[in-house]
Enzyme design. Structure first.
Site, short mmCIF file in Angstrom:
data_model
loop_
_atom_site.label_atom_id
_atom_site.label_comp_id
_atom_site.label_asym_id
_atom_site.label_seq_id
_atom_site.Cartn_x
_atom_site.Cartn_y
_atom_site.Cartn_z
N ARG A 41 -10.28 -11.56 1.79
CA ARG A 41 -11.18 -12.57 1.23
C ARG A 41 -10.54 -13.96 1.24
O ARG A 41 -11.24 -14.97 1.29
CB ARG A 41 -11.60 -12.15 -0.19
CG ARG A 41 -10.51 -12.10 -1.20
CD ARG A 41 -10.83 -11.19 -2.38
NE ARG A 41 -10.84 -9.79 -1.99
CZ ARG A 41 -11.13 -8.79 -2.83
NH1 ARG A 41 -11.45 -9.04 -4.08
NH2 ARG A 41 -11.12 -7.54 -2.40
N LYS B 66 0.83 -1.20 0.00
CA LYS B 66 0.00 0.00 0.00
C LYS B 66 0.87 1.25 0.00
O LYS B 66 2.04 1.20 0.42
CB LYS B 66 -0.88 0.02 1.26
CG LYS B 66 -1.93 -1.06 1.34
CD LYS B 66 -2.66 -0.98 2.69
CE LYS B 66 -3.73 -2.06 2.80
NZ LYS B 66 -4.87 -1.82 1.92
#
Length: 499
Positions: free
Chosen positions: A351, A277
């Site tokens: 996920r 990120k």
């Protein structure tokens, strides 16, 4: 710093000293005890109210310091507005505003006369909501702040609520306080820095629920390898901190009744892995375990009020780091279900954790319903901002029940679509599924991914990336972490899965 030390209940009467809090309706209507109190104010309440512009409307307040004619140090009057315009949220917000005013006054004790200036008496449930609002507003995460010279000494506020039925109000508050404590637990978990709260430490926090009668089992890396949870373990492999899967079971319902299953994403810190990120704002990724925090908080609330239901909470706990052993974009892993997953972006990691946690939960516990919570996508913030969580479901009845529970609890959700067309976006020629469908419809394609691991169980996914932390401060939350999801899940269980 003012902290809420104690809330107690006693019968309604007129306080003669200290700080008193009264309620007023629109146009300054008052209950009988409040009328008796203000009768002694020199010049009457109306004159002070007129000067201050106070008319009893919802959200308004009047503060009289050392009111002439009374022995009180301070008299605070809070407006309720019209009877048909007051919701459950408003009672909770009222409690928050009362605490905020008393904190501003640096009070160490206060008496709140809870008689309705409107038609009928306040119910014990409304009184419990007021108390909950005060407790939630009082929360502050200051464990790491040092006291400085000149700081005001800490104040412990004792709040006495004068009510028509002290015994009934106390009983209602016992249940509501368990819910409030669950919210506070979730806030603490999200607010803790990641160097303090890793997967192992988080699992130990879950184990503390054993004091309330919750059965807790913690699976380590060895057990998860045996279960072939390669999706979850793939996220964890870049960190020196070992992963954990914590399972919490509350067996308060009939033996053999299928449980409600709550599944939480617990990424204790998310760098994004190899798909790292940007540095700006990365410190907020200590909150990427907000889903797991909500599940632990909800299990606390459900157990504390001894819910007549069976509930299982499962949280996957990992840290996503970019070291030399981290998984790479292009890797293919095999989930516990046998599904092969192509990793296109290591920052779409939540996920992967949930894929194995969901499969494990529905296979082992055969739940009546299954709900997962996750700070899953930035896309849900684009769609809904900070005011609603995104709701996805394969079952209309469950979705409707969650929408109703969100409205009743003050933690709203908004349903977004699932369809085969969106599902095709995460198809890949290299494996059964890829872990991201790209920028467009990012929250939906993430939900489509998770749906593949829910099998045929009635399932809902709540994307709480906009609501778990960083939401605007309000009457009951001045914290970065909100504890979102605890009240919602507790409400759903209470409304549909007890008895």
């Amino acid at each position: 710093m003012t902290k809420l030390a104690k809330i107690s209940f006693s019968r309604i009467d007129a306080p003669k000293s200290g700080i008193a809090v009264l309620l007023a309706g629109e146009d300054l209507s008052l209950g009988s005890t409040a009328t008796e109190i203000v009768a002694g104010v020199e010049g009457g309440l109306a004159r002070s109210a007129d000067i201050a512009g106070f008319d009893g409307k919802k959200g308004s307040s009047l503060d009289l310091i050392a009111p002439a004619g009374l022995g009180l140090d301070r008299l605070l009057v809070f407006g309720l507005g019209k009877a048909d315009d007051i919701s459950r949220d408003d009672w909770r917000a009222l409690g928050g505003r009362v605490f905020a005013a008393l904190k501003n006054a640096k009070a160490d004790a206060a008496t709140v006369v809870l008689e309705s200036p409107l038609e009928g008496e306040l119910s014990n449930e409304h009184i419990a909501e007021i108390a909950m609002g005060a407790k939630l507003r009082a929360y502050a995460f200051d464990a790491y702040k040092s006291k400085k010279q000149g700081d005001d000494p800490a104040q412990d506020l004792k709040l006495t609520l004068k009510v028509a039925d002290p015994k009934g109000a106390r009983k209602a508050w016992t249940a509501a306080e368990g819910i409030a404590d669950g919210v506070i637990l979730a806030r603490d978990l999200v607010n803790e820095p990641a160097n303090v709260l890793g997967p192992v430490e988080f699992a130990k926090k879950a184990e503390e629920l054993g004091k309330l009668g919750v059965e807790v089992e913690v699976l380590g890396e060895k057990e998860m390898k045996k279960l072939k949870m390669a999706a979850l373990l793939g996220v964890a492999q870049g960190s020196v901190r070992p992963p954990r899967l914590a399972v919490m079971r509350w067996n308060g319902g009939k033996k053999g009744t299928a449980p409600v299953a709550l599944v939480g994403k617990g990424v204790v810190f998310d760098t994004g892995g190899i798909s790292i990120k940007p540095a700006g704002g990365m410190e907020e990724m200590k909150g990427d375990m907000g889903g797991a925090a909500a599940v632990v908080g909800a299990m606390h609330a459900i157990a504390a009020r001894k819910a007549n239901s069976n509930v299982v909470g499962v949280i996957g706990l990992v840290e996503n780091m970019p070291d030399g052993n981290a998984q790479r974009p292009g890797d293919i892993v095999t989930a516990m279900s046998g599904t092969t997953i192509e990793i296109l972006n290591t920052d779409a990691e939540g996920r992967l954790v949930l894929a194995d946690a969901l499969w494990y939960t529905q296979k082992k516990y055969k739940p009546a319903i299954m709900i997962d919570l996750a700070t899953l996508t930035g896309a849900v913030l684009v769609a809904l901002g900070n005011l609603n969580a995104g709701l996805f479901s394969n079952n209309d009845e469950l979705a409707d029940n969650l929408l109703a529970a969100g409205k009743a609890s003050g933690e709203p959700v908004w349903r977004l679509p699932l369809s085969p067309g969106y599902d095709k976006i995460i198809d890949t020629p290299n494996a059964d599924v890829k872990n991201t469908g790209g920028r467009w419809a990012g929250s939906i394609t993430a939900a489509q991914f998770l749906q593949r691991f829910a099998n045929d169980v009635p399932w809902a996914h709540l994307d709480i990336a906009g609501t778990a932390f960083g939401a605007p401060k309000d009457d009951i939350c001045q914290s970065w972490a909100s504890g979102y999801g605890v009240r919602l899940l507790n409400q759903l269980v209470a409304d549909h899965y007890e008895g």
